[in-house]
Design an enzyme around this catalytic site. Structure first.
Site, PDB file in Angstrom:
ATOM      1  N   LYS A  71       0.820  -1.214   0.000  1.00 45.88           N
ATOM      2  CA  LYS A  71       0.000   0.000   0.000  1.00 45.88           C
ATOM      3  C   LYS A  71       0.860   1.273   0.000  1.00 45.88           C
ATOM      4  CE  LYS A  71      -0.868   1.258   4.854  1.00 45.88           C
ATOM      5  NZ  LYS A  71       0.247   0.556   5.459  1.00 45.88           N
ATOM      6  N   HIS A 199       2.443  -3.144  15.101  1.00 49.23           N
ATOM      7  CA  HIS A 199       2.954  -2.136  14.169  1.00 49.23           C
ATOM      8  C   HIS A 199       3.202  -0.853  14.933  1.00 49.23           C
ATOM      9  CE1 HIS A 199       3.560   0.424  10.740  1.00 49.23           C
ATOM     10  NE2 HIS A 199       2.459   1.114  10.967  1.00 49.23           N
ATOM     11  N   GLU A 273       7.133  -5.754   8.292  1.00 49.02           N
ATOM     12  CA  GLU A 273       6.342  -5.243   7.171  1.00 49.02           C
ATOM     13  C   GLU A 273       6.778  -3.837   6.787  1.00 49.02           C
ATOM     14  OE1 GLU A 273       2.170  -5.458   7.985  1.00 49.02           O
ATOM     15  OE2 GLU A 273       2.212  -7.593   8.437  1.00 49.02           O
TER      16      GLU A 273
HETATM   17  C1  LIG Z   1       1.229   0.953   6.436  1.00 41.08           C
HETATM   18  C2  LIG Z   1       1.476  -0.093   7.382  1.00 41.08           C
HETATM   19  C3  LIG Z   1       2.752  -0.690   7.488  1.00 41.08           C
HETATM   20  C4  LIG Z   1       3.955  -0.180   6.751  1.00 41.08           C
HETATM   21  O1  LIG Z   1       4.300   1.009   7.380  1.00 41.08           O
HETATM   22  P1  LIG Z   1       5.582   1.850   7.019  1.00 41.08           P
HETATM   23  O2  LIG Z   1       5.578   2.959   8.006  1.00 41.08           O
HETATM   24  O3  LIG Z   1       5.407   2.317   5.612  1.00 41.08           O
HETATM   25  O4  LIG Z   1       6.737   0.939   7.187  1.00 41.08           O
HETATM   26  C5  LIG Z   1       2.874  -1.768   8.355  1.00 41.08           C
HETATM   27  N1  LIG Z   1       1.823  -2.215   9.080  1.00 41.08           N
HETATM   28  C6  LIG Z   1       0.603  -1.625   9.023  1.00 41.08           C
HETATM   29  C7  LIG Z   1      -0.511  -2.126   9.864  1.00 41.08           C
HETATM   30  C8  LIG Z   1       0.394  -0.548   8.179  1.00 41.08           C
HETATM   31  O5  LIG Z   1      -0.815   0.031   8.138  1.00 41.08           O
END
Ligand SMILES: *Cc1c(COP(=O)(O)O)cnc(C)c1O
Length: 448
Positions: A71, A199, A273
């Site tokens: 995304k 996250h 991620e």
């Molecule tokens: C967007 C997102 C990521 C990636 O985040 P970055 O800050 O671009 O590394 C990882 N986990 C979740 C739940 C996200 O929404």
């Protein structure tokens, strides 16, 4: 070295930069290629920068397997490069799942992210063998049990103490207390919980946030074990801003925690991620000024805050791209960097308080509230660096064209790391770049 790909299998041409040709030279070339009247915004993306991020990640966090969050930037070239480098992927829409699949990424290397998913998306994942699904609530779990009984769930746990804007924090992730309930619920529904995800958003990616989250995750693994789940994946999410120092800092906090709570003997795989981490610095955006207004500062502020008689003008510039286009990341409360100018400015040139806007006539469409710039003219170009994350096609606006480059030096050096792109990238054709323009040609902005 042979350069792979012939013209008829060309999907994307990547310019190979020889010698000391820099991104700015490429931007200048594309500007001079545009007709006088066209002046459309465009990106230049340096694929070498993406590959180096992978090499850095491996050298600092070898124990963590990255799954790129699509995304963040879903351009096909980015996905193809990362697929060739062997990362997994996190997708949150059917389009993203199809894109990743089109580059031959096996379904077990794909996570269906997003805590709330439409039924049709869950069914699509089930049909294509994508089994890893993120989940943080009971309603979602019931949907998954109905449409995708073979799913392997990653329970998303809320990261506490994050951000100074706690009251506006996103309602994603469940608390430790909810976790027990959700684990029981999964058991009742006959669903398999295979791991824990957290996250830490980049705005609060302090090392301590990662250590807390790892110990919380351990609690959830233990609760899971009590209920009979053999959990094997710890997903530490994204939030890496791409700066190597931050990666080192996080790793210094993370590694001892992993060694204590998830030693290798537990057989738990640790994955991450990262999104912005890979793409942010690789992209530069060139935009031009399409309109301009000037206001005297004291008229605007009614002499408030300003010395009487201060008649320094303030400039408002309107750009051919804005917050509803490539600057959409501004809505994620990320700050927009001050741009660099393409025209040569002498050191004596006075600077004025300036603001930059998109051209939508919407109050939200302010790209940069205030920065100091010399007086600019309609038709001048500005270059914004670090624009690869959350900028392409985010609001459904057409994305400006992207010109892909890689420097010859990067192309050769990455082979020392066992990465040979000419066999891995089927859809690329490398084209030699132009000669670097001589100094006299390189000043692009000439007054109209
Ligand atoms: C967007 C997102 C990521 C990636 O985040 P970055 O800050 O671009 O590394 C990882 N986990 C979740 C739940 C996200 O929404």
């Amino acid at each position: 070295m042979r350069m792979k790909a012939t013209l008829d299998e060309l999907l994307c041409s990547v310019e190979l930069l020889e010698g000391d040709t820099a991104v700015l030279d490429v931007i200048k070339k594309h500007i001079s290629d545009q007709t006088q009247t066209q002046k459309s915004a465009f990106f230049v993306a340096d694929l070498g920068a993406i590959i180096w991020q992978q090499i850095r990640l491996k050298s600092h966090m070898d124990q963590v397997r990255p799954f790129y969050d699509v995304k963040c930037n879903s351009s096909a070239v980015v996905v193809e490069i990362l697929a060739a480098l062997g990362t997994g992927f996190v997708c949150s829409s059917k389009h993203e799942l199809e894109l990743v699949k089109s580059f031959g990424v096996p379904a077990q290397d794909v996570i269906l992210g997003g805590a709330c998913k439409q039924l049709s998306l869950i069914k699509y994942a089930a049909k294509h063998g994508v089994r890893l699904l993120v989940c943080d609530n009971e309603a979602e779990m019931r949907k998954i049990a109905r449409c995708h009984p073979n799913a392997k769930l990653l329970l998303q746990v809320y990261t506490a103490g994050c951000c100074d804007h706690e009251e506006t924090a996103m309602p994603f992730g469940c608390t430790l207390k909810d976790c027990r309930h959700l684990l029981e619920c999964a058991k009742e529904l006959g669903l398999n919980v295979t791991g824990v995800k957290f996250h830490v958003p980049s705005c609060c990616a302090e090392p301590e946030a990662f250590s807390h989250a790892v110990s919380d995750a351990r609690c959830v693994f233990d609760m899971g074990a009590e209920l009979g789940f053999a959990m094997s994946i710890l997903d530490i999410g994204g939030g890496f801003d791409g700066v190597e120092a931050q990666l080192e800092k996080v790793n210094r906090a993370l590694k001892p925690m992993l060694d204590v709570y998830f030693p290798q003997s537990t057989g738990v795989s640790v994955i991450a991620e990262p999104g912005a981490y890979y793409v942010s610095a690789a992209f530069s955006l060139a935009v031009s000024i399409i309109s301009k207004k000037m206001a005297a500062q004291d008229a605007k502020h009614h002499a408030h805050d300003t010395l009487p008689g201060n008649d320094e003008p303030e400039f408002t510039y309107f750009l051919n791209d804005g917050v509803f286009g490539s600057f959409a990341y501004k809505l994620l409360e990320e700050s927009v960097p001050v741009p660099s100018l393409l025209k040569e400015i002498s050191a004596e040139e006075p600077l004025f308080s300036s603001s930059l806007w998109g051209s939508s006539n919407d109050g939200l469409d302010q790209v940069l509230e205030s920065c100091l710039l010399p007086e600019l003219s309609v038709g001048d170009w500005l270059v914004f660096n670090h624009t690869g994350a959350n900028s392409l096609g985010v609001m459904g606006e057409p994305t400006p064209p992207v010109h892909y480059i890689i420097s010859a030096q990067d192309w050769y050096e990455i082979q020392n790391y066992g990465i040979t792109l000419d066999t891995a990238l089927k859809n690329f054709s490398l084209v030699p770049c132009f000669q670097k323009p001589s100094l006299s040609e390189s000043a692009i902005s000439t007054p109209a």
